[in-house]
Design a protein around this motif. Structure first.
Motif, PDB file in Angstrom:
ATOM      1  N   MET A   1      51.769  37.402 -54.892  1.00  0.00           N
ATOM      2  CA  MET A   1      51.432  38.284 -53.796  1.00  0.00           C
ATOM      3  C   MET A   1      51.351  39.639 -54.098  1.00  0.00           C
ATOM      4  N   LYS A   2      50.098  40.434 -53.776  1.00  0.00           N
ATOM      5  CA  LYS A   2      50.094  41.758 -53.411  1.00  0.00           C
ATOM      6  C   LYS A   2      50.689  42.627 -53.138  1.00  0.00           C
ATOM      7  N   ILE A   3      50.694  43.343 -54.081  1.00  0.00           N
ATOM      8  CA  ILE A   3      51.315  44.947 -53.898  1.00  0.00           C
ATOM      9  C   ILE A   3      50.724  45.508 -52.894  1.00  0.00           C
ATOM     10  N   ASN A   4      52.006  45.992 -51.838  1.00  0.00           N
ATOM     11  CA  ASN A   4      51.052  47.785 -50.772  1.00  0.00           C
ATOM     12  C   ASN A   4      51.376  48.608 -51.687  1.00  0.00           C
ATOM     13  N   VAL A   5      50.837  48.674 -51.132  1.00  0.00           N
ATOM     14  CA  VAL A   5      49.646  51.128 -51.456  1.00  0.00           C
ATOM     15  C   VAL A   5      49.478  51.906 -50.849  1.00  0.00           C
ATOM     16  N   TYR A   6      49.931  52.428 -50.261  1.00  0.00           N
ATOM     17  CA  TYR A   6      50.115  53.261 -48.791  1.00  0.00           C
ATOM     18  C   TYR A   6      49.857  54.785 -49.433  1.00  0.00           C
ATOM     19  N   VAL A   7      48.835  54.678 -49.982  1.00  0.00           N
ATOM     20  CA  VAL A   7      47.942  56.377 -49.969  1.00  0.00           C
ATOM     21  C   VAL A   7      48.204  57.529 -48.846  1.00  0.00           C
ATOM     22  N   PHE A   8      49.315  58.438 -48.873  1.00  0.00           N
ATOM     23  CA  PHE A   8      49.266  59.468 -47.835  1.00  0.00           C
ATOM     24  C   PHE A   8      48.828  60.819 -48.860  1.00  0.00           C
ATOM     25  N   TYR A   9      48.038  61.117 -47.285  1.00  0.00           N
ATOM     26  CA  TYR A   9      46.957  62.469 -47.642  1.00  0.00           C
ATOM     27  C   TYR A   9      46.499  63.170 -46.855  1.00  0.00           C
ATOM     28  N   GLY A  10      46.140  64.252 -46.839  1.00  0.00           N
ATOM     29  CA  GLY A  10      45.370  65.448 -45.601  1.00  0.00           C
ATOM     30  C   GLY A  10      47.011  66.382 -45.860  1.00  0.00           C
TER      31      GLY A  10
ATOM     32  N   LYS B   1      57.239  46.263 -44.322  1.00  0.00           N
ATOM     33  CA  LYS B   1      57.503  44.955 -44.039  1.00  0.00           C
ATOM     34  C   LYS B   1      58.894  44.706 -45.483  1.00  0.00           C
ATOM     35  N   LYS B   2      59.981  43.900 -44.665  1.00  0.00           N
ATOM     36  CA  LYS B   2      60.537  44.202 -45.915  1.00  0.00           C
ATOM     37  C   LYS B   2      60.614  42.671 -46.834  1.00  0.00           C
ATOM     38  N   ASN B   3      59.593  41.408 -46.388  1.00  0.00           N
ATOM     39  CA  ASN B   3      59.102  40.728 -47.432  1.00  0.00           C
ATOM     40  C   ASN B   3      57.985  40.772 -47.838  1.00  0.00           C
ATOM     41  N   GLU B   4      57.442  41.647 -47.684  1.00  0.00           N
ATOM     42  CA  GLU B   4      56.216  42.067 -48.821  1.00  0.00           C
ATOM     43  C   GLU B   4      57.069  43.797 -49.466  1.00  0.00           C
ATOM     44  N   LYS B   5      56.054  43.616 -50.660  1.00  0.00           N
ATOM     45  CA  LYS B   5      56.427  44.633 -52.195  1.00  0.00           C
ATOM     46  C   LYS B   5      55.689  45.685 -51.779  1.00  0.00           C
TER      47      LYS B   5
END
Length: 360
Positions: A1-10, A85-89
């Protein structure tokens, strides 16, 4: 499973545009075959805007921005409800310079949500961005630095003459005036007399209710990049050949005229002493992940720590990634990978302590 990377900016910071430049490079460096990359744009009013999963690299910085009529509270609440989400890395990657990004506030939110994130925690971020608090701690650790003092807005409004007396008697001219909690050289001025000092103080107080005044040190501006958690490592020393008297915002992010020299022109002994001091500063501020330590170095190779950046720039002109490439061959993408791994390791360590408390 791919890792979700949330990039915050601004963000609401005056360093909003600098954040966009850094995030553009970070987002494009992430391997889209390994990560699900989710850019998250925070408007100048603080509204969180989902940009959706990115399937290919960005071509233009304008692709990174959007508008929303939502309130700040609703936008954050809706984002949290839909994501993490709990089931996602997943991991958060804040590329937010200055207010609400580099000061520990968004890190505190991630801590409450128990979400892994890249970079420094609440304490080190908050102390690192406040130049006065940072220098006070460095004084306790005998870190070499310029003579400094600080002024609060209330004191300035109450008795300007007393403030002038304090600065002129203790620091003198020339001196530098800076907002206490900003980076990217925003609101910084060099003063040679009281007239310039008055105007510089007024400008600095536009950005913060506390300012710092430092003596001028004549020397080259040099930098060291530090990465790690419990066992941090310091890069080689780098320096910039610059046209300006000091590196202002335009020099760092617009002109592209700064010429990096890596490794810096220093003796081996001075370079090693600076690297040891950088790690000492990292540990004194309880840092994790990454820090850039900025120095002034005189012609006699005497060095002084100017400040640390707990979220240094990651633009095409930034020194941090360049330092690591010259130190051990680490590429930009590999550096981002290391920082993500360090974020997950720190999160695991924190949760292990929490679990042990619950087991007791």
């Amino acid at each position: 499973m791919k890792i979700n990377v949330y990039v915050f900016y601004g963000g609401k910071s005056v360093e909003h545009d600098a954040s966009l430049l850094s995030a553009f490079s970070v987002i494009n460096s992430l391997d889209k075959n390994k990560y699900n990359v989710y850019p998250v744009y925070i408007t100048r009013n603080g509204v969180w805007c989902e940009m959706g999963r990115l399937k290919s690299n960005l071509k233009d910085i304008n692709q990174m921005q959007t508008h929303s009529s939502a309130t700040v509270t609703n936008s954050i609440g809706e984002f949290i409800y839909k994501n993490f989400k709990k089931n996602e890395k997943c991991i958060a990657f804040p590329v937010l310079h200055g207010t609400n990004g580099e000061d520990g506030t968004i890190q505190g939110l991630f801590e409450i949500l128990n979400i892994p994130y890249v970079g420094n925690g609440v304490l080190s971020s908050a102390v690192g961005i406040d130049k006065v608090m940072m220098k006070d701690i460095f004084s306790l650790g005998n870190i070499p630095q310029a003579k400094y003092t600080s002024i609060r807005l209330h004191a300035w409004k109450t008795d300007e003459a007393k403030v002038f007396e304090q600065i002129e008697n203790y620091i003198g001219y020339p001196c530098f005036i800076k907002p206490a909690k900003l980076g990217s050289s925003v609101g910084i001025n060099r003063c040679e007399n009281r007239t310039q000092l008055r105007e510089a103080i007024k400008e600095a107080f536009l950005y913060d209710n506390k300012i710092i005044i430092e003596e001028e040190l004549i020397g080259k501006e040099m930098q060291i990049a530090v990465i790690g958690n419990d066992c941090p490592k310091a890069s080689v020393v780098g320096e910039y050949i610059q046209e300006r008297q000091f590196m202002d915002y335009a020099a760092k992010y617009i002109d592209g005229k700064l010429v990096p020299v890596i490794p810096a022109r220093l003796s081996i002994e001075t370079s090693e002493a600076m690297r040891e001091t950088a790690i000492q500063a990292f540990k004194l501020l309880n840092c994790y992940g990454l820090v850039r330590v900025d120095y002034f170095v005189t012609d006699e190779d005497k060095f002084y720590v100017n400040e640390v950046n707990t979220l240094p720039g990651f633009t095409a002109y930034s020194m941090f990634p360049a330092l690591w490439e010259k130190t051990d061959g680490t590429t930009y993408s590999e550096l981002i990978e290391k920082l993500i791994k360090l974020g997950f390791c720190m999160h695991k360590q924190k949760n292990s302590f929490l679990n042990m408390r619950w087991e007791k």
